[in-house]
Every structure is written in structure tokens, then in C-alpha cells.
Design an enzyme around this catalytic site. Structure first.
Site, PDB file in Angstrom:
ATOM      1  N   ASP A  47       0.840  -1.199   0.000  1.00  0.00           N
ATOM      2  CA  ASP A  47       0.000   0.000   0.000  1.00  0.00           C
ATOM      3  C   ASP A  47       0.874   1.248   0.000  1.00  0.00           C
ATOM      4  OD1 ASP A  47      -2.976   1.081   0.842  1.00  0.00           O
ATOM      5  OD2 ASP A  47      -1.384   2.280   1.762  1.00  0.00           O
ATOM      6  N   TYR A  82       3.092   9.866  -0.552  1.00  0.00           N
ATOM      7  CA  TYR A  82       4.252   9.325   0.162  1.00  0.00           C
ATOM      8  C   TYR A  82       5.552   9.528  -0.610  1.00  0.00           C
ATOM      9  CZ  TYR A  82       0.567   6.565   2.514  1.00  0.00           C
ATOM     10  OH  TYR A  82      -0.565   6.159   3.176  1.00  0.00           O
ATOM     11  N   LYS A  90      -2.792   5.936  -4.055  1.00  0.00           N
ATOM     12  CA  LYS A  90      -3.846   6.887  -3.698  1.00  0.00           C
ATOM     13  C   LYS A  90      -3.611   8.244  -4.349  1.00  0.00           C
ATOM     14  CE  LYS A  90      -3.580   4.788   0.890  1.00  0.00           C
ATOM     15  NZ  LYS A  90      -2.134   4.491   0.856  1.00  0.00           N
ATOM     16  N   HIS A 134      -7.361   9.748  -1.351  1.00  0.00           N
ATOM     17  CA  HIS A 134      -6.629   9.665  -0.089  1.00  0.00           C
ATOM     18  C   HIS A 134      -7.374  10.311   1.081  1.00  0.00           C
ATOM     19  CE1 HIS A 134      -2.215   9.208   1.380  1.00  0.00           C
ATOM     20  NE2 HIS A 134      -3.062   8.952   2.347  1.00  0.00           N
TER      21      HIS A 134
END
Length: 272
Positions: free
Chosen positions: A46, A51, A76, A109
Site C-alpha cells: 500500500d 508518500y 492513492k 486519499h
């Protein structure tokens, strides 16, 4: 590791135990963590555009030698990219970073972008084109889902929320379950904030497990897809070593009473 699986509302099968990779990326630690997880048998990774490590996931998948069709990859859409056209462009960037033709699951997200309904329409378009195997949301509580249902022609397959005994919201779980939406829990370890909670330690001692393992097991027994995060191979292995025991009904019930709204992320209830 031989993770249990769950069938999503569109028929796609998803592993229930995987690796979350929210982490600063120092010295390729995310790539190394994903490689270690895949070596240990993990088949759910994930990540997210937010990120900034989708490329590290791609490099790890390539280096691992594990066939692409054996690994379930989630990413996401970040808040700044929400909106119809911007979602389409953001997805193309994520796909390029991941070096994939198709992503297994694509999530909004957070429900606080500038145009979340336009975002969902764009995701439905991408899904209809076969560019993602499933679409869903993250950090959505009932008001956000109620709004989405006003325009959605595709029901989200997954709602990824922060999920631990300390921020357990059974109302959200039941709302999603009643509509066929799979709960996925992130931050099950609460970044160690409750590692030494005496109540949790007492339960862990009875099973000969760590408090972290109890938290992961609790999440799984609630039927939630669970993605503990670590960048250290020994800890990743320990987080996955939860399939050889089961928490009793009494211990599950006790853990359910630990709610104190301890979180590592924003409470979605605060997002209009």
C-alpha cells in the site's frame, strides 16, 4: 506468510494482510522494506502519491522477481490533485512511477480536496477503461460517503481508515459493511504510542505475543484488511506472525473498549 484474502464487491480478491509504506525514504529504506516483505510472502503493498515513494515500490517489485499478477498494489490520489482532469493526470503519473499498466486499487486519499465528486467521476472513468481493478476511498466517514452516493454509479470497493482499538468506530464499520464496502485499516500499531499500555500488555502476555501482534490480530478479526508499517525486516516478519493464534471473544470485546480517540492522522469527523 499465507495471508487470508477477501473478495471485494466487484469480485476482485484482495489479501487481508500487507505492508504499508508511509515512511520517509532514507537510503532506499522503502525499497528494501518492500523487498523484505515480498521475500517473506507478503502480497499486498500500500503506497500513495503523497508518500513520494511509488518509484521505490516499483524498483522493489522488479528486483523481487515475484510475478506482477501475484502482488496487489494500492496507491492513492493526493488532495492537491483532486478534480476531474487533475485526477486523470495524477493517475497517469502514479502509473508511470509504479511502472505498471494497471493498478489493483486506487483510492481518494482524503475527503478534503477541492472537488471530490469530480474526482470520483474521473475514477469511475478510469475504472471503466480497465486501468485499475478496483476503486475506493480513504478516510471517509458517513457524511462523506453519503455525499458520494448522490452521484456514484460505482460503489467504492474499499474504505481505508485509521483502525485500532483506540480509534475504533463501529458505526463507520457497520455503515460500510451494510453497503458492501470493505474496511481497510491503516496505522494498526499507532506508531508505538500504546506499545506499553498495561491493559494491552496484559492481553499480549496471555498469548505469548507482542502488543503489536495483538493489535494486528484484533484488526484482522474485525474483518479489516490490515497494513502495518515498518522498514525493518525483523519487525515486518513479526507483524506478519499473527496467523497462528486467535483472540478470544472476551479479549476482542475488552479490546473494543479501549477507545480514547488516539490517532496518528486527522480525525475524518473534523472534515466537512
Amino acid at each position: 506468510m499465507n495471508s487470508p484474502t477477501v473478495k471485494l464487491n466487484n469480485g476482485v480478491v484482495m489479501p487481508m494482510l500487507g505492508l504499508g509504506v508511509y515512511a520517509p525514504n532514507h537510503n532506499n529504506e522503502v525499497q528494501q522494506a518492500v523487498e523484505a516483505a515480498l521475500e517473506l510472502g507478503c502480497r499486498l503493498i500500500d503506497t500513495a502519491a503523497g508518500y513520494a515513494n511509488e518509484r521505490e515500490v516499483a524498483l522493489a517489485l522488479s528486483a523481487s522477481g515475484v510475478p506482477r499478477n501475484e502482488v496487489f498494489i494500492t496507491t492513492k490520489l493526493w488532495n492537491d490533485d483532486q478534480g476531474y482532469e487533475t485526477t486523470l493526470r495524477a493517475f497517469d503519473r502514479s502509473l508511470a512511477e509504479l511502472q505498471l499498466d494497471v493498478v489493483d486499487l486506487y483510492l481518494i486519499h482524503w475527503p478534503n480536496g477541492p472537488d471530490r465528486l469530480g474526482t470520483w467521476r474521473a475514477m469511475e472513468k478510469l475504472y471503466a477503461e480497465g486501468r485499475m481493478r478496483a476503486i475506493g476511498v480513504s478516510n471517509y466517514y458517513q457524511p462523506h460517503l453519503d455525499e458520494l452516493f448522490n452521484i456514484a454509479t460505482v460503489i467504492p470497493t474499499v474504505n481505508q481508515i485509521e483502525f485500532s482499538p483506540y480509534c475504533y468506530r463501529p458505526d463507520v464499520v457497520e455503515y460500510c459493511r451494510a453497503r458492501g464496502i470493505q474496511i481497510e485499516g491503516y496505522a494498526p500499531l499507532i506508531r508505538g504510542l500504546k506499545q506499553n499500555d498495561p491493559k494491552l500488555l496484559a492481553i499480549a502476555e496471555t498469548y505469548g505475543k507482542t502488543t503489536y501482534q495483538i493489535l494486528v490480530r484484533w484488526s484482522l478479526q474485525h474483518g479489516a484488511v490490515t497494513i502495518p508499517k515498518s522498514v525493518k525486516k525483523d519487525r515486518i516478519k513479526a507483524n506478519f506472525d499473527v496467523l497462528d493464534f486467535e483472540l478470544s471473544v472476551a479479549d476482542m470485546a475488552e479490546l473494543n473498549t479501549f477507545y480514547d480517540n488516539t490517532r496518528i492522522a486527522t480525525d475524518p469527523s473534523e472534515i466537512a
